[in-house]
Write an enzyme that holds these catalytic residues in place. Structure first.
Site, PDB file in Angstrom:
ATOM      1  N   LEU A  38     -15.301  15.194  37.451  1.00 48.62           N
ATOM      2  CA  LEU A  38     -16.720  15.494  37.608  1.00 48.62           C
ATOM      3  C   LEU A  38     -16.856  17.009  37.570  1.00 48.62           C
ATOM      4  CD1 LEU A  38     -19.364  13.942  38.011  1.00 48.62           C
ATOM      5  CD2 LEU A  38     -18.998  14.082  40.478  1.00 48.62           C
ATOM      6  N   ASP A  39     -17.659  17.527  36.642  1.00 49.24           N
ATOM      7  CA  ASP A  39     -17.782  18.972  36.462  1.00 49.24           C
ATOM      8  C   ASP A  39     -18.232  19.666  37.747  1.00 49.24           C
ATOM      9  OD1 ASP A  39     -17.038  18.811  33.827  1.00 49.24           O
ATOM     10  OD2 ASP A  39     -19.083  18.748  33.057  1.00 49.24           O
ATOM     11  N   PRO A  40     -17.831  20.927  37.936  1.00 51.88           N
ATOM     12  CA  PRO A  40     -18.188  21.647  39.171  1.00 51.88           C
ATOM     13  C   PRO A  40     -19.674  21.637  39.521  1.00 51.88           C
ATOM     14  CG  PRO A  40     -16.520  22.866  37.972  1.00 51.88           C
ATOM     15  CD  PRO A  40     -16.905  21.712  37.093  1.00 51.88           C
ATOM     16  N   ARG A 175     -24.156  16.425  29.387  1.00 47.07           N
ATOM     17  CA  ARG A 175     -24.742  17.683  28.917  1.00 47.07           C
ATOM     18  C   ARG A 175     -24.964  17.631  27.399  1.00 47.07           C
ATOM     19  NH1 ARG A 175     -21.275  22.230  30.764  1.00 47.07           N
ATOM     20  NH2 ARG A 175     -20.512  20.817  32.356  1.00 47.07           N
TER      21      ARG A 175
END
Length: 287
Positions: A38-40, A175
């Site tokens: 999970l991206d920051p 995204r």
């Protein structure tokens, strides 16, 4: 030693590895791993395994579900709010126009991975190249599947915002989906917020914060999508030796079956005709 699965409500600002490092210290074991980066900037469900359960991560369910906020009229270098603004202008996007393009994205499609990803190209991860100012145009393309794409809220204006719910296959970059939706409408777009509400069959209601006491998931919660074979004492010993068991039910070849004795997970087996052949055995010589 702590062992099993738990689901962490990852806060924004931390990497998935940061969460693993925190839990290694908290649980007092190096054997901790996560299922699905999970991206920051994102927050939400991050399934984590500890102890021998780390060997069962590949058998978790593959589903993912997100709630994403998208801004139309602004694009960034990363596709989300963390990047530098590349284009920012007023646009004309209506709720009706957005709803009209959403069905185009359902089902299988090809998606090019973003520069801010962990995919390797030429021996380096793309996000490392991005930090060096290198842009790779011919990035890998993956086949993804969007099962559901629902508009939950639309806020009109010169730079309208939309809140969408996305149910998708692993490997889907939200995204990139945000940017693609903008492209379909002829306007720049980027992600402003991302919450993962479900991962590997585990939802927000089963997740805890890092500072909370660990909530260990039952095997039904973590691996409930797999068939179950309840082992007898004799089969317990056979599993420990890696021997195949006789299946009690007919299932399609290749079906993964969890071998349990009560609440204890013994192994994951694969159905092969009338036999259950061991794929991953958790028993050790001390069991």
């Amino acid at each position: 030693m702590p062992e099993g699965f738990l689901s962490i409500l990852k806060p924004p600002g931390m990497t998935s590895h940061d969460v693993v490092a925190f839990l290694r210290r908290k649980l007092g074991t190096r054997r901790v791993g996560h299922a699905g980066t999970l991206d920051p900037p994102a927050c939400g469900v991050l399934p984590v395994a500890a102890g021998r359960a780390t060997r069962l991560i590949p058998y978790l369910a593959a589903d993912k579900e997100y709630v994403a906020e998208i801004c139309f009229g602004r694009s960034t270098s990363t596709g989300d709010a963390e990047g530098e603004i590349r284009e920012c202008r007023d646009v004309t996007v209506t709720r009706e126009a957005l709803e009209a393009v959403l069905p185009r994205f359902l089902g299988p499609s090809q998606q090019r991975v973003p520069m801010v990803s962990a995919v390797h190209v030429g021996g380096k991860r793309l996000h490392e190249l991005a930090r060096e100012g290198v842009e790779i145009a011919d990035r890998p393309v993956r086949t993804i599947t969007l099962h559901e794409l629902e508009l939950q809220r639309f806020t009109p204006g010169p730079q309208p915002q939309a809140l969408v719910r996305v149910a998708c296959s692993p490997g889907t970059y939200i995204r990139t989906l945000a940017e693609d939706l903008g492209q379909a409408l002829g306007v720049p777009a980027s992600l402003t917020f991302l919450l993962r509400t479900r991962s590997s069959g585990i939802g927000l209601d089963s997740s805890v914060r890092l500072e909370d006491e660990p909530r260990w998931l039952s095997w039904d919660e973590a691996l409930g999508h797999l068939a179950v074979h309840e082992a007898t004492d004799e089969e317990f010993r056979a599993v420990g030796n890696g021997k195949a068991l006789e299946a009690r039910e007919e299932r399609p070849a290749g079906t993964m079956v969890r071998i349990q004795q009560g609440n204890r997970m013994l192994a994951i087996a694969e159905q092969s005709g009338p036999l259950l052949r061991m794929k991953t055995v958790l028993l050790t010589g001390q069991d």
